[in-house]
Scaffold this motif. Structure first.
Motif, PDB file in Angstrom:
ATOM      1  N   ILE A  72      -3.237  -4.863 -27.491  1.00 45.02           N
ATOM      2  CA  ILE A  72      -4.459  -4.094 -27.762  1.00 45.02           C
ATOM      3  C   ILE A  72      -4.954  -3.415 -26.484  1.00 45.02           C
ATOM      4  O   ILE A  72      -5.570  -2.349 -26.534  1.00 45.02           O
ATOM      5  CB  ILE A  72      -5.539  -5.016 -28.354  1.00 45.02           C
ATOM      6  CG1 ILE A  72      -5.081  -5.512 -29.735  1.00 45.02           C
ATOM      7  CG2 ILE A  72      -6.877  -4.317 -28.451  1.00 45.02           C
ATOM      8  CD1 ILE A  72      -5.964  -6.577 -30.336  1.00 45.02           C
ATOM      9  N   ALA A  73      -4.655  -3.981 -25.335  1.00 44.64           N
ATOM     10  CA  ALA A  73      -5.111  -3.412 -24.061  1.00 44.64           C
ATOM     11  C   ALA A  73      -4.291  -2.206 -23.623  1.00 44.64           C
ATOM     12  O   ALA A  73      -4.748  -1.434 -22.767  1.00 44.64           O
ATOM     13  CB  ALA A  73      -5.067  -4.476 -22.974  1.00 44.64           C
ATOM     14  N   ALA A  74      -3.107  -2.000 -24.178  1.00 39.87           N
ATOM     15  CA  ALA A  74      -2.211  -0.935 -23.714  1.00 39.87           C
ATOM     16  C   ALA A  74      -2.829   0.459 -23.768  1.00 39.87           C
ATOM     17  O   ALA A  74      -2.769   1.199 -22.775  1.00 39.87           O
ATOM     18  CB  ALA A  74      -0.897  -0.978 -24.489  1.00 39.87           C
ATOM     19  N   PRO A  75      -3.440   0.886 -24.874  1.00 34.14           N
ATOM     20  CA  PRO A  75      -4.011   2.238 -24.869  1.00 34.14           C
ATOM     21  C   PRO A  75      -5.153   2.404 -23.869  1.00 34.14           C
ATOM     22  O   PRO A  75      -5.346   3.487 -23.312  1.00 34.14           O
ATOM     23  CB  PRO A  75      -4.502   2.453 -26.302  1.00 34.14           C
ATOM     24  CG  PRO A  75      -4.296   1.199 -27.033  1.00 34.14           C
ATOM     25  CD  PRO A  75      -3.516   0.263 -26.178  1.00 34.14           C
ATOM     26  N   PHE A  76      -5.886   1.311 -23.635  1.00 36.10           N
ATOM     27  CA  PHE A  76      -6.986   1.392 -22.672  1.00 36.10           C
ATOM     28  C   PHE A  76      -6.462   1.538 -21.241  1.00 36.10           C
ATOM     29  O   PHE A  76      -7.046   2.260 -20.427  1.00 36.10           O
ATOM     30  CB  PHE A  76      -7.899   0.169 -22.795  1.00 36.10           C
ATOM     31  CG  PHE A  76      -8.565   0.074 -24.130  1.00 36.10           C
ATOM     32  CD1 PHE A  76      -9.590   0.931 -24.483  1.00 36.10           C
ATOM     33  CD2 PHE A  76      -8.137  -0.861 -25.055  1.00 36.10           C
ATOM     34  CE1 PHE A  76     -10.195   0.869 -25.719  1.00 36.10           C
ATOM     35  CE2 PHE A  76      -8.734  -0.948 -26.297  1.00 36.10           C
ATOM     36  CZ  PHE A  76      -9.762  -0.079 -26.643  1.00 36.10           C
ATOM     37  N   VAL A  77      -5.372   0.850 -20.948  1.00 43.26           N
ATOM     38  CA  VAL A  77      -4.757   0.970 -19.619  1.00 43.26           C
ATOM     39  C   VAL A  77      -4.248   2.392 -19.414  1.00 43.26           C
ATOM     40  O   VAL A  77      -4.495   3.012 -18.373  1.00 43.26           O
ATOM     41  CB  VAL A  77      -3.616  -0.060 -19.448  1.00 43.26           C
ATOM     42  CG1 VAL A  77      -2.796   0.237 -18.209  1.00 43.26           C
ATOM     43  CG2 VAL A  77      -4.187  -1.463 -19.384  1.00 43.26           C
ATOM     44  N   PHE A  78      -3.540   2.928 -20.413  1.00 42.76           N
ATOM     45  CA  PHE A  78      -3.037   4.299 -20.286  1.00 42.76           C
ATOM     46  C   PHE A  78      -4.186   5.291 -20.164  1.00 42.76           C
ATOM     47  O   PHE A  78      -4.155   6.187 -19.317  1.00 42.76           O
ATOM     48  CB  PHE A  78      -2.150   4.680 -21.471  1.00 42.76           C
ATOM     49  CG  PHE A  78      -1.703   6.114 -21.402  1.00 42.76           C
ATOM     50  CD1 PHE A  78      -0.757   6.506 -20.485  1.00 42.76           C
ATOM     51  CD2 PHE A  78      -2.265   7.067 -22.224  1.00 42.76           C
ATOM     52  CE1 PHE A  78      -0.356   7.832 -20.389  1.00 42.76           C
ATOM     53  CE2 PHE A  78      -1.883   8.393 -22.144  1.00 42.76           C
ATOM     54  CZ  PHE A  78      -0.924   8.776 -21.226  1.00 42.76           C
ATOM     55  N   ALA A  79      -5.213   5.145 -21.005  1.00 42.67           N
ATOM     56  CA  ALA A  79      -6.353   6.066 -20.961  1.00 42.67           C
ATOM     57  C   ALA A  79      -7.070   5.998 -19.613  1.00 42.67           C
ATOM     58  O   ALA A  79      -7.483   7.025 -19.060  1.00 42.67           O
ATOM     59  CB  ALA A  79      -7.320   5.761 -22.089  1.00 42.67           C
ATOM     60  N   GLY A  80      -7.197   4.791 -19.062  1.00 46.36           N
ATOM     61  CA  GLY A  80      -7.835   4.637 -17.756  1.00 46.36           C
ATOM     62  C   GLY A  80      -7.043   5.315 -16.646  1.00 46.36           C
ATOM     63  O   GLY A  80      -7.609   6.014 -15.797  1.00 46.36           O
ATOM     64  N   CYS A  81      -5.725   5.117 -16.657  1.00 43.29           N
ATOM     65  CA  CYS A  81      -4.876   5.757 -15.641  1.00 43.29           C
ATOM     66  C   CYS A  81      -4.905   7.274 -15.785  1.00 43.29           C
ATOM     67  O   CYS A  81      -5.005   8.005 -14.789  1.00 43.29           O
ATOM     68  CB  CYS A  81      -3.444   5.247 -15.752  1.00 43.29           C
ATOM     69  SG  CYS A  81      -3.245   3.548 -15.210  1.00 43.29           S
ATOM     70  N   ALA A  82      -4.817   7.761 -17.011  1.00 45.30           N
ATOM     71  CA  ALA A  82      -4.845   9.205 -17.244  1.00 45.30           C
ATOM     72  C   ALA A  82      -6.190   9.797 -16.853  1.00 45.30           C
ATOM     73  O   ALA A  82      -6.258  10.887 -16.258  1.00 45.30           O
ATOM     74  CB  ALA A  82      -4.539   9.504 -18.706  1.00 45.30           C
ATOM     75  N   ALA A  83      -7.273   9.099 -17.157  1.00 38.64           N
ATOM     76  CA  ALA A  83      -8.606   9.589 -16.807  1.00 38.64           C
ATOM     77  C   ALA A  83      -8.786   9.662 -15.294  1.00 38.64           C
ATOM     78  O   ALA A  83      -9.312  10.649 -14.765  1.00 38.64           O
ATOM     79  CB  ALA A  83      -9.677   8.699 -17.430  1.00 38.64           C
ATOM     80  N   TYR A  84      -8.358   8.617 -14.581  1.00 40.03           N
ATOM     81  CA  TYR A  84      -8.493   8.643 -13.126  1.00 40.03           C
ATOM     82  C   TYR A  84      -7.632   9.756 -12.513  1.00 40.03           C
ATOM     83  O   TYR A  84      -8.084  10.492 -11.640  1.00 40.03           O
ATOM     84  CB  TYR A  84      -8.120   7.297 -12.493  1.00 40.03           C
ATOM     85  CG  TYR A  84      -8.189   7.380 -10.988  1.00 40.03           C
ATOM     86  CD1 TYR A  84      -9.419   7.381 -10.343  1.00 40.03           C
ATOM     87  CD2 TYR A  84      -7.036   7.520 -10.217  1.00 40.03           C
ATOM     88  CE1 TYR A  84      -9.497   7.500  -8.965  1.00 40.03           C
ATOM     89  CE2 TYR A  84      -7.107   7.639  -8.840  1.00 40.03           C
ATOM     90  CZ  TYR A  84      -8.338   7.629  -8.226  1.00 40.03           C
ATOM     91  OH  TYR A  84      -8.415   7.765  -6.861  1.00 40.03           O
TER      92      TYR A  84
ATOM     93  N   GLY B 136       2.790   6.263 -14.511  1.00 37.37           N
ATOM     94  CA  GLY B 136       2.482   4.862 -14.218  1.00 37.37           C
ATOM     95  C   GLY B 136       1.668   4.214 -15.326  1.00 37.37           C
ATOM     96  O   GLY B 136       1.909   3.055 -15.690  1.00 37.37           O
ATOM     97  N   GLY B 137       0.707   4.935 -15.872  1.00 34.73           N
ATOM     98  CA  GLY B 137      -0.077   4.410 -16.982  1.00 34.73           C
ATOM     99  C   GLY B 137       0.780   4.182 -18.218  1.00 34.73           C
ATOM    100  O   GLY B 137       0.603   3.185 -18.931  1.00 34.73           O
ATOM    101  N   ALA B 138       1.722   5.101 -18.472  1.00 33.61           N
ATOM    102  CA  ALA B 138       2.612   4.938 -19.620  1.00 33.61           C
ATOM    103  C   ALA B 138       3.536   3.730 -19.433  1.00 33.61           C
ATOM    104  O   ALA B 138       3.734   2.951 -20.376  1.00 33.61           O
ATOM    105  CB  ALA B 138       3.434   6.208 -19.829  1.00 33.61           C
ATOM    106  N   VAL B 139       4.076   3.564 -18.248  1.00 35.91           N
ATOM    107  CA  VAL B 139       4.952   2.421 -17.969  1.00 35.91           C
ATOM    108  C   VAL B 139       4.163   1.110 -18.091  1.00 35.91           C
ATOM    109  O   VAL B 139       4.641   0.146 -18.704  1.00 35.91           O
ATOM    110  CB  VAL B 139       5.611   2.553 -16.581  1.00 35.91           C
ATOM    111  CG1 VAL B 139       6.286   1.270 -16.162  1.00 35.91           C
ATOM    112  CG2 VAL B 139       6.593   3.710 -16.589  1.00 35.91           C
ATOM    113  N   ALA B 140       2.968   1.079 -17.535  1.00 36.84           N
ATOM    114  CA  ALA B 140       2.135  -0.127 -17.631  1.00 36.84           C
ATOM    115  C   ALA B 140       1.800  -0.438 -19.088  1.00 36.84           C
ATOM    116  O   ALA B 140       1.811  -1.611 -19.499  1.00 36.84           O
ATOM    117  CB  ALA B 140       0.860   0.046 -16.812  1.00 36.84           C
ATOM    118  N   ALA B 141       1.517   0.596 -19.879  1.00 38.22           N
ATOM    119  CA  ALA B 141       1.211   0.387 -21.299  1.00 38.22           C
ATOM    120  C   ALA B 141       2.415  -0.185 -22.037  1.00 38.22           C
ATOM    121  O   ALA B 141       2.269  -1.086 -22.874  1.00 38.22           O
ATOM    122  CB  ALA B 141       0.752   1.698 -21.936  1.00 38.22           C
ATOM    123  N   VAL B 142       3.603   0.310 -21.739  1.00 38.52           N
ATOM    124  CA  VAL B 142       4.814  -0.210 -22.386  1.00 38.52           C
ATOM    125  C   VAL B 142       5.035  -1.671 -22.004  1.00 38.52           C
ATOM    126  O   VAL B 142       5.365  -2.511 -22.856  1.00 38.52           O
ATOM    127  CB  VAL B 142       6.041   0.665 -22.028  1.00 38.52           C
ATOM    128  CG1 VAL B 142       7.333  -0.023 -22.418  1.00 38.52           C
ATOM    129  CG2 VAL B 142       5.937   2.020 -22.698  1.00 38.52           C
TER     130      VAL B 142
END
Length: 109
Positions: free
Chosen positions: A62-74, A41-47
């Motif tokens: 610029i927000a894409a890596p932060f969204v993926f990192a946040g989803c992966a961290a959670y 889900g984080g990868a899809v949202a980042a794309v």
């Protein structure tokens, strides 16, 4: 008081330097798939954010890596916290597979 039902068990015997856990129940596999879902889900949202940033909103990418990192961290935090709280620290996965854990359901049930 009833015994705790364990969802994860040690992969290596007690005393081994590694303290890895593996799923031994269906509920544990649901937690594993929840973690995978957060990663995907984080990868899809980042794309989607990158595509919006490239074609619609400047610099949104610029927000894409932060969204993926946040989803992966959670997802990772949820997985590790459940494995720690529902993990059997005395028996291994092999003991569960052999059915030698008293009072526990058979492996992956």
């Amino acid at each position: 008081m009833a015994e705790q039902e364990y969802w994860f068990a040690r992969r290596f015997p007690v005393g081994h330097p590694r303290n890895a856990m593996a799923p031994v129940s269906k509920r544990a596999m649901e937690i594993v798939w929840t973690f995978v879902g957060w990663m995907v889900g984080g990868a899809v949202a980042a794309v989607v954010i990158v595509l919006l940033g490239l074609f619609a909103v400047p610099y949104l990418w610029i927000a894409a890596p932060f969204v993926f990192a946040g989803c992966a961290a959670y997802g990772g935090w949820y997985f590790v916290s459940q494995a720690m709280s529902r993990g059997d620290k005395t028996h291994t996965v092999d003991v569960y597979k052999a059915g030698r854990v008293p009072g526990q359901k058979p492996y992956m049930q």
